[in-house]
Design an enzyme around this catalytic site. Structure first.
Site, mmCIF file in Angstrom:
data_model
loop_
_atom_site.group_PDB
_atom_site.id
_atom_site.type_symbol
_atom_site.label_atom_id
_atom_site.label_comp_id
_atom_site.label_asym_id
_atom_site.label_seq_id
_atom_site.Cartn_x
_atom_site.Cartn_y
_atom_site.Cartn_z
ATOM 1 N N GLY A 146 21.646 44.910 55.575
ATOM 2 C CA GLY A 146 21.669 44.021 56.736
ATOM 3 C C GLY A 146 22.202 44.735 57.972
ATOM 4 N N CYS B 125 28.830 46.947 44.201
ATOM 5 C CA CYS B 125 28.588 47.559 45.509
ATOM 6 C C CYS B 125 29.267 46.759 46.615
ATOM 7 C CB CYS B 125 27.114 47.757 45.806
ATOM 8 S SG CYS B 125 26.851 48.945 47.169
ATOM 9 N N ASP C 159 18.670 45.461 48.548
ATOM 10 C CA ASP C 159 18.062 46.331 49.562
ATOM 11 C C ASP C 159 16.589 46.004 49.728
ATOM 12 O OD1 ASP C 159 20.509 47.996 48.511
ATOM 13 O OD2 ASP C 159 19.981 48.682 50.529
HETATM 14 C C1 RUB Z 1 24.274 49.121 49.789
HETATM 15 C C2 RUB Z 1 23.792 48.129 48.780
HETATM 16 C C3 RUB Z 1 24.013 46.674 49.107
HETATM 17 C C4 RUB Z 1 22.762 46.125 49.809
HETATM 18 C C5 RUB Z 1 22.997 44.732 50.371
HETATM 19 O O1 RUB Z 1 23.888 50.443 49.507
HETATM 20 O O2 RUB Z 1 23.177 48.453 47.797
HETATM 21 O O3 RUB Z 1 24.216 45.946 47.942
HETATM 22 O O4 RUB Z 1 22.388 46.974 50.881
HETATM 23 O O5 RUB Z 1 24.021 44.794 51.336
HETATM 24 P P1 RUB Z 1 24.359 51.623 50.478
HETATM 25 P P2 RUB Z 1 24.126 43.725 52.541
HETATM 26 O O6 RUB Z 1 25.844 51.597 50.527
HETATM 27 O O7 RUB Z 1 23.800 52.862 49.843
HETATM 28 O O8 RUB Z 1 23.731 51.361 51.841
HETATM 29 O O9 RUB Z 1 24.225 42.394 51.876
HETATM 30 O O10 RUB Z 1 25.376 44.124 53.259
HETATM 31 O O11 RUB Z 1 22.898 43.860 53.372
#
Ligand code: RUB
Length: 323
Positions: A21, A127, A196
């Site tokens: 995001g 994550c 992602d």
């Molecule tokens: C980040 C990751 C997150 C998603 C969703 O990977 O896998 O779970 O991007 O995140 P990286 P959000 O650290 O390699 O970018 O909900 O913040 O979009």
């Protein structure tokens, strides 16, 4: 001229800006600021400048589909513009709209997601997902007694960001290594992760290890929900395109000085994996929660890609020429 864009591109590559995001909003912002900085008066020159900027941003990281989706939304501001001023205004308006609606989506998902969390639940997250954490923090804000297990997330340790955020929110949190998930899964009531990319068949691409978490959860009959804004759904998977899984430098896993002493060893470092739809109970989007099998509907209704566009682009024979 491309200063603003190359700075953002470098931050995405180095993961100073990370998470699907945040990457999408940073890209929209960079395209907007670039549009405002480009002095071009000729619409064709302006378009070329914007396309160069878009290409630079698209080349940063391959997996989070929010990135090309954000570029697509913002660059559509160039369509039908007869002057450079119109094109510039179109890009700026679309970038601002995208950023605003993205922030709104995160808030909306927190509300919907929190309603799936019960008083007394223990939640596992993997994550660092802004939207997954949004759901957990909103449940806590509503006064539900919750406890969280957060994984370390080798090799980049995004789990540290997660536990800081949870700690700051005053949420009781347990920090575990990734390989301890199976040992604690019977203490867990609900798994919540981000995404992602979500493909047309409802599979979720997320941080490496998510598929193992999902497997443990399914075996222990623990529900797993994915929090994902609609711009994380991948339209081109309708055309059979696969999501590219980023493979990062081996030095993130094993320091070069050790790797050099082990000539027969190759370090593999995929950054994401794919969790099949069958392991996921619900995907919570800003338009409401859907079973993963309904991913196509989101792509068609909210991203504007349907089988008609598919036929327009490739004819009834499809992208590979098969009927
Ligand atoms: C980040 C990751 C997150 C998603 C969703 O990977 O896998 O779970 O991007 O995140 P990286 P959000 O650290 O390699 O970018 O909900 O913040 O979009």
């Amino acid at each position: 001229m491309l200063m603003i864009v190359s700075e953002t591109a470098d931050k995405i590559k180095s993961m100073e800006i990370r998470g699907a995001g945040r990457i999408a909003r940073a890209v929209a912002e960079a395209l907007r600021d670039h549009a405002l900085a480009v002095p071009a008066r000729d619409p064709d020159v302006f378009r070329q400048e914007m396309e160069r900027a878009a290409a630079m941003l698209l080349a940063t990281r391959p997996t989070a589909v929010s990135l090309p989706n954000a570029v697509h939304v913002v660059m559509a501001g160039l369509d039908h513009a007869k002057t450079a001023e119109d094109a510039r205004a179109g890009v700026v308006r679309r970038a601002d709209d995208f950023i605003r609606s993205s922030q709104h989506a995160v808030e909306q998902i927190a509300q919907f997601g929190a309603s799936h969390i019960r008083d007394g639940d223990t939640i596992l997250t993997h994550c660092n997902s802004e939207v997954a954490l949004g759901c957990i923090i909103e449940a806590h804000r509503q006064g539900k007694e919750i406890e969280v297990f957060a994984t370390e997330v080798r090799p980049r340790n995004q789990g540290l960001i997660t536990i800081r955020t949870l700690n700051d929110a005053g949420i009781k949190t347990n920090f575990i290594v990734d390989s301890a998930v199976r040992s604690f899964i019977h203490d867990i009531d609900l798994v919540i992760v981000g995404a992602d990319a979500v493909t047309v068949n409802g599979a979720v691409v997320n941080k490496i290890g998510t598929a193992q978490v999902a497997h443990s959860a399914r075996e222990a009959r623990v529900n797993m929900i994915v929090a994902a804004e609609t711009y994380k759904f991948a339209p081109r998977t309708i055309l059979g395109e696969l999501i590219r899984i980023e493979e990062r430098a081996g030095s993130e896993v094993l320091p070069d000085e050790i790797a050099r002493t082990l000539p027969h060893v190759t370090v593999r470092n995929p950054a994401f994996d794919v969790t099949p739809a069958g392991y996921i109970d619900l995907i919570v989007t800003e338009k409401g929660a859907i079973p993963p099998q309904m991913a196509y509907v989101i792509i068609r209704d909210y991203l504007g890609w349907g089988i008609d566009e598919f036929h327009l682009a490739f004819g009834p024979a499809g992208p590979n020429g098969d009927e």
